[in-house]
Design a protein around this motif. Sequence first.
Motif, PDB file in Angstrom:
ATOM      1  N   ASP A  69       1.911   9.633 -20.699  1.00 56.36           N
ATOM      2  CA  ASP A  69       2.644  10.521 -19.795  1.00 56.36           C
ATOM      3  C   ASP A  69       3.246  11.701 -20.556  1.00 56.36           C
ATOM      4  O   ASP A  69       3.288  12.816 -20.044  1.00 56.36           O
ATOM      5  CB  ASP A  69       3.742   9.770 -19.056  1.00 56.36           C
ATOM      6  CG  ASP A  69       3.209   8.888 -17.933  1.00 56.36           C
ATOM      7  OD1 ASP A  69       1.978   8.911 -17.682  1.00 56.36           O
ATOM      8  OD2 ASP A  69       4.017   8.160 -17.320  1.00 56.36           O
ATOM      9  N   ARG A 120       1.333   0.945 -12.315  1.00 60.29           N
ATOM     10  CA  ARG A 120       1.900   2.151 -12.945  1.00 60.29           C
ATOM     11  C   ARG A 120       0.914   2.756 -13.936  1.00 60.29           C
ATOM     12  O   ARG A 120       0.806   3.970 -14.057  1.00 60.29           O
ATOM     13  CB  ARG A 120       3.214   1.782 -13.641  1.00 60.29           C
ATOM     14  CG  ARG A 120       3.876   2.904 -14.396  1.00 60.29           C
ATOM     15  CD  ARG A 120       4.347   3.993 -13.446  1.00 60.29           C
ATOM     16  NE  ARG A 120       5.121   4.973 -14.127  1.00 60.29           N
ATOM     17  CZ  ARG A 120       4.613   5.952 -14.876  1.00 60.29           C
ATOM     18  NH1 ARG A 120       3.336   6.051 -15.035  1.00 60.29           N
ATOM     19  NH2 ARG A 120       5.407   6.818 -15.461  1.00 60.29           N
ATOM     20  N   ASN A 126       4.569   9.165 -13.005  1.00 57.98           N
ATOM     21  CA  ASN A 126       5.702   8.544 -12.339  1.00 57.98           C
ATOM     22  C   ASN A 126       5.815   9.100 -10.925  1.00 57.98           C
ATOM     23  O   ASN A 126       5.919  10.298 -10.729  1.00 57.98           O
ATOM     24  CB  ASN A 126       6.978   8.834 -13.122  1.00 57.98           C
ATOM     25  CG  ASN A 126       8.182   8.171 -12.520  1.00 57.98           C
ATOM     26  OD1 ASN A 126       8.072   7.344 -11.633  1.00 57.98           O
ATOM     27  ND2 ASN A 126       9.339   8.547 -12.998  1.00 57.98           N
ATOM     28  N   ASN A 127       5.751   8.234  -9.946  1.00 59.94           N
ATOM     29  CA  ASN A 127       6.020   8.640  -8.574  1.00 59.94           C
ATOM     30  C   ASN A 127       6.654   7.473  -7.840  1.00 59.94           C
ATOM     31  O   ASN A 127       6.721   6.361  -8.347  1.00 59.94           O
ATOM     32  CB  ASN A 127       4.765   9.157  -7.871  1.00 59.94           C
ATOM     33  CG  ASN A 127       3.682   8.125  -7.775  1.00 59.94           C
ATOM     34  OD1 ASN A 127       3.929   6.976  -7.450  1.00 59.94           O
ATOM     35  ND2 ASN A 127       2.462   8.530  -8.081  1.00 59.94           N
ATOM     36  N   ARG A 128       7.076   7.703  -6.643  1.00 62.98           N
ATOM     37  CA  ARG A 128       7.833   6.709  -5.894  1.00 62.98           C
ATOM     38  C   ARG A 128       6.956   5.749  -5.090  1.00 62.98           C
ATOM     39  O   ARG A 128       7.458   4.898  -4.385  1.00 62.98           O
ATOM     40  CB  ARG A 128       8.819   7.401  -4.960  1.00 62.98           C
ATOM     41  CG  ARG A 128       9.819   8.264  -5.701  1.00 62.98           C
ATOM     42  CD  ARG A 128      10.751   7.387  -6.498  1.00 62.98           C
ATOM     43  NE  ARG A 128      11.595   8.217  -7.349  1.00 62.98           N
ATOM     44  CZ  ARG A 128      12.084   7.809  -8.482  1.00 62.98           C
ATOM     45  NH1 ARG A 128      11.835   6.620  -8.933  1.00 62.98           N
ATOM     46  NH2 ARG A 128      12.846   8.596  -9.196  1.00 62.98           N
ATOM     47  N   GLN A 131       7.752   1.971  -5.642  1.00 65.79           N
ATOM     48  CA  GLN A 131       8.960   1.357  -5.113  1.00 65.79           C
ATOM     49  C   GLN A 131       8.995   1.225  -3.598  1.00 65.79           C
ATOM     50  O   GLN A 131       9.827   0.498  -3.068  1.00 65.79           O
ATOM     51  CB  GLN A 131      10.187   2.155  -5.563  1.00 65.79           C
ATOM     52  CG  GLN A 131      10.432   2.039  -7.028  1.00 65.79           C
ATOM     53  CD  GLN A 131      10.283   3.352  -7.735  1.00 65.79           C
ATOM     54  OE1 GLN A 131      10.197   4.382  -7.108  1.00 65.79           O
ATOM     55  NE2 GLN A 131      10.241   3.319  -9.042  1.00 65.79           N
ATOM     56  N   ASP A 146      10.593   2.653 -14.617  1.00 64.49           N
ATOM     57  CA  ASP A 146      10.389   4.092 -14.465  1.00 64.49           C
ATOM     58  C   ASP A 146      11.412   4.901 -15.255  1.00 64.49           C
ATOM     59  O   ASP A 146      11.088   5.942 -15.823  1.00 64.49           O
ATOM     60  CB  ASP A 146      10.433   4.498 -12.999  1.00 64.49           C
ATOM     61  CG  ASP A 146       9.119   4.236 -12.294  1.00 64.49           C
ATOM     62  OD1 ASP A 146       8.106   3.997 -12.974  1.00 64.49           O
ATOM     63  OD2 ASP A 146       9.110   4.271 -11.044  1.00 64.49           O
ATOM     64  N   GLN A 147      12.653   4.417 -15.294  1.00 62.00           N
ATOM     65  CA  GLN A 147      13.675   5.109 -16.081  1.00 62.00           C
ATOM     66  C   GLN A 147      13.304   5.119 -17.559  1.00 62.00           C
ATOM     67  O   GLN A 147      13.454   6.138 -18.240  1.00 62.00           O
ATOM     68  CB  GLN A 147      15.036   4.445 -15.895  1.00 62.00           C
ATOM     69  CG  GLN A 147      15.664   4.679 -14.555  1.00 62.00           C
ATOM     70  CD  GLN A 147      16.922   3.845 -14.358  1.00 62.00           C
ATOM     71  OE1 GLN A 147      17.213   2.924 -15.128  1.00 62.00           O
ATOM     72  NE2 GLN A 147      17.664   4.153 -13.308  1.00 62.00           N
ATOM     73  N   SER A 150      10.379   7.492 -18.327  1.00 61.97           N
ATOM     74  CA  SER A 150      10.576   8.905 -18.010  1.00 61.97           C
ATOM     75  C   SER A 150      11.107   9.694 -19.204  1.00 61.97           C
ATOM     76  O   SER A 150      11.352  10.891 -19.079  1.00 61.97           O
ATOM     77  CB  SER A 150      11.523   9.054 -16.820  1.00 61.97           C
ATOM     78  OG  SER A 150      12.821   8.610 -17.172  1.00 61.97           O
TER      79      SER A 150
END
Length: 168
Positions: A69, A120, A126-128, A131, A146-147, A150
């Motif tokens: 990423d 993932r 990273n996207n929603r 969740q 994700d945190q 990122s």
Amino acid sequence: MNNAVNLYLASGVSEGIGFWVVNFTDEDNVFNSLDSKLLECYRKELFGLEGAIEVRKAINATLDILSCDSKLDKYKLDNNNIGYSSEIPIYIIEDIFDLWASNYNNKILWKKYLGILNFRNKIKKNNRYIQIGLKGDTYKFAIKLDQLMSFRPINLSFRLDKSKDLMW
């Protein structure tokens, strides 16, 4: 038979380049690993061999996604054949290690968490979407994951392509 091994997080230097490594050894002294290129051990947990392999695989997959990423976002991290870039802060590496090592004991949640990690890995950014259908422990885990993934270097000099930065 499931032998006990030490899963460890350590820093080292190879050819003047620092790196992080997550591996396991059956020795009590992890510094005997990797031909003495290790400098400091930050985490050491006792696992069965099968557990150490699974947890190491999950940690390394998480770090692979983080590195990938970062490259997609045009951030340059030093590459090292032995481990991961030392430009990733220790608190990120430690949190990733702790996240996976502490969740291994619950086999039902472990399989769900691995599913989240695999999903993932497939979406590459990273996207929603991850969740949306989650709740409870899996939702909290996905948010924490994700945190951790990122992270991007604060210093913009790490950016490979600065053409999209504003002039002022």
